[in-house]
Write an enzyme that holds these catalytic residues in place. Sequence first.
Site, PDB file in Angstrom:
ATOM      1  N   ASP A   4       0.854  -1.197   0.000  1.00 17.28           N
ATOM      2  CA  ASP A   4       0.000   0.000   0.000  1.00 17.28           C
ATOM      3  C   ASP A   4       0.887   1.244   0.000  1.00 17.28           C
ATOM      4  OD1 ASP A   4       0.974   0.051   2.621  1.00 17.28           O
ATOM      5  OD2 ASP A   4      -0.861  -0.832   3.418  1.00 17.28           O
ATOM      6  N   ASP A  64       1.311   5.005   1.497  1.00 15.44           N
ATOM      7  CA  ASP A  64       0.877   6.005   2.472  1.00 15.44           C
ATOM      8  C   ASP A  64       1.439   7.360   2.099  1.00 15.44           C
ATOM      9  OD1 ASP A  64      -0.607   4.353   4.329  1.00 15.44           O
ATOM     10  OD2 ASP A  64       1.309   3.371   4.696  1.00 15.44           O
ATOM     11  N   ASP A  87       8.206   4.487  13.553  1.00 15.16           N
ATOM     12  CA  ASP A  87       8.779   3.443  14.417  1.00 15.16           C
ATOM     13  C   ASP A  87      10.251   3.130  14.137  1.00 15.16           C
ATOM     14  OD1 ASP A  87       7.965   2.280  12.016  1.00 15.16           O
ATOM     15  OD2 ASP A  87       6.700   0.744  12.939  1.00 15.16           O
TER      16      ASP A  87
END
Length: 379
Positions: A51, A53, A125
Amino acid sequence: MIPFRQSVKFDKKLIDKDALKVVKTLVKNGYEAYLVGGCIRDLLLGLKPKDFDIATSATPEQIHKVFKRSRIIGRRFKLVHIMFSARKYIEVATFRAGKVKTSNKGQVIRDNFYGSLKDDVFRRDFTVNALYYDVVKFQVIDYVNGLEDLKASQINIIGRASERFEEDPVRMIRAIRFKVKLEADLNPEISKNINSNAYLLKNIPPARLYEEVIKLFHNENSIGVYKELLKFELFNFLFSQTEDSLFINSTLINTSKRIKRGDSVTPAFLFAVFLWDAQKKCLSSLSIKNKTQIELMVIASEEVIRKQIQQIMMPKWLSQRVKDIWLMQKQLENCNDNKANELLNHPRFRMAYDFLLLRSESINPELKKRAKFWTNLQK
Ligand code: ATP
Ligand code: MG
């Protein structure tokens, strides 16, 4: 702080056209906007991203104004979904600010403060997940040495592992997922802090863990992920009723093969396998009079599922399917030829048959003949 910029031209075929359109439209409207995260990591590795983002300086309201077919969704963070068809949307997030509001356990509870690109970087992260792509200049923007880490196959966390895991314990299972996916090494700080913080996964809402668990196991590396989760003693915080077995190992190897071939996979199968032994154990401990074997199986199944959903949510359709797979095992093992054709047309036959086949190839070799019977019947 000046970020490192590296010129890279990605193969246009690998970049989602709609995602590219969204970024360009935002830039045209005077906002900063970048492709970010896993898609850039994967493109740099020559993999096809799952995907795309997008991160931008525009607020959710501003994004919504630019794109008519969009809606603001408010989960933990406010995000905007830009719709391209009934099924397809592109997710856009506003740059997050550095500050977060945390509970006394250190977990993020409110996070709708907006910041700059640089602020946004430090909320992500791992360094390999904090790369941004400027589609106008064709440059990767790197504030955290993510490009070097990617080259060196090294998973480094942004900031202090102890703080980042306390803030969001899901990052621990993400670390394992990326370690396996990228065949990378975990920074020793990460490993050390997974050991001491694993128990924090107990505080994660089951619905969120459901999404993460699907990501853990529905990929080409599910067996590797499973082994690492066991090694780091994280698996128990996801499936406390499950004990390691040959059946689970065979299934996950099979799942990886199916995904590589492009065959479909369903979480129902995964949950049915993980919980099969627990269901059988529960069944053998039941001593209720005046109940048929099937009724007892239903009771045992529901008990095991009831316990499981305290850790990981299972939508109703999913738990129903898991029960169907289990209940059909007895029928597949025992039914006579007259009933066989009827079972063959059952909507869950294929899943239950695959389950029986894997049992026969691992923990129940005595079922091999029976499995063959069903294989031949389908020819
Ligand atoms: P995948 O290939 O599985 O999609 P991904 O890295 O894109 O991997 P996503 O869950 O799609 O993972 O998240 C997109 C990006 O959002 C990540 O790359 C990371 O920068 C950021 N992100 C996601 N989850 C977290 C989290 N728990 N804490 C901090 N940043 C996160
Ligand atoms: Mg992603």
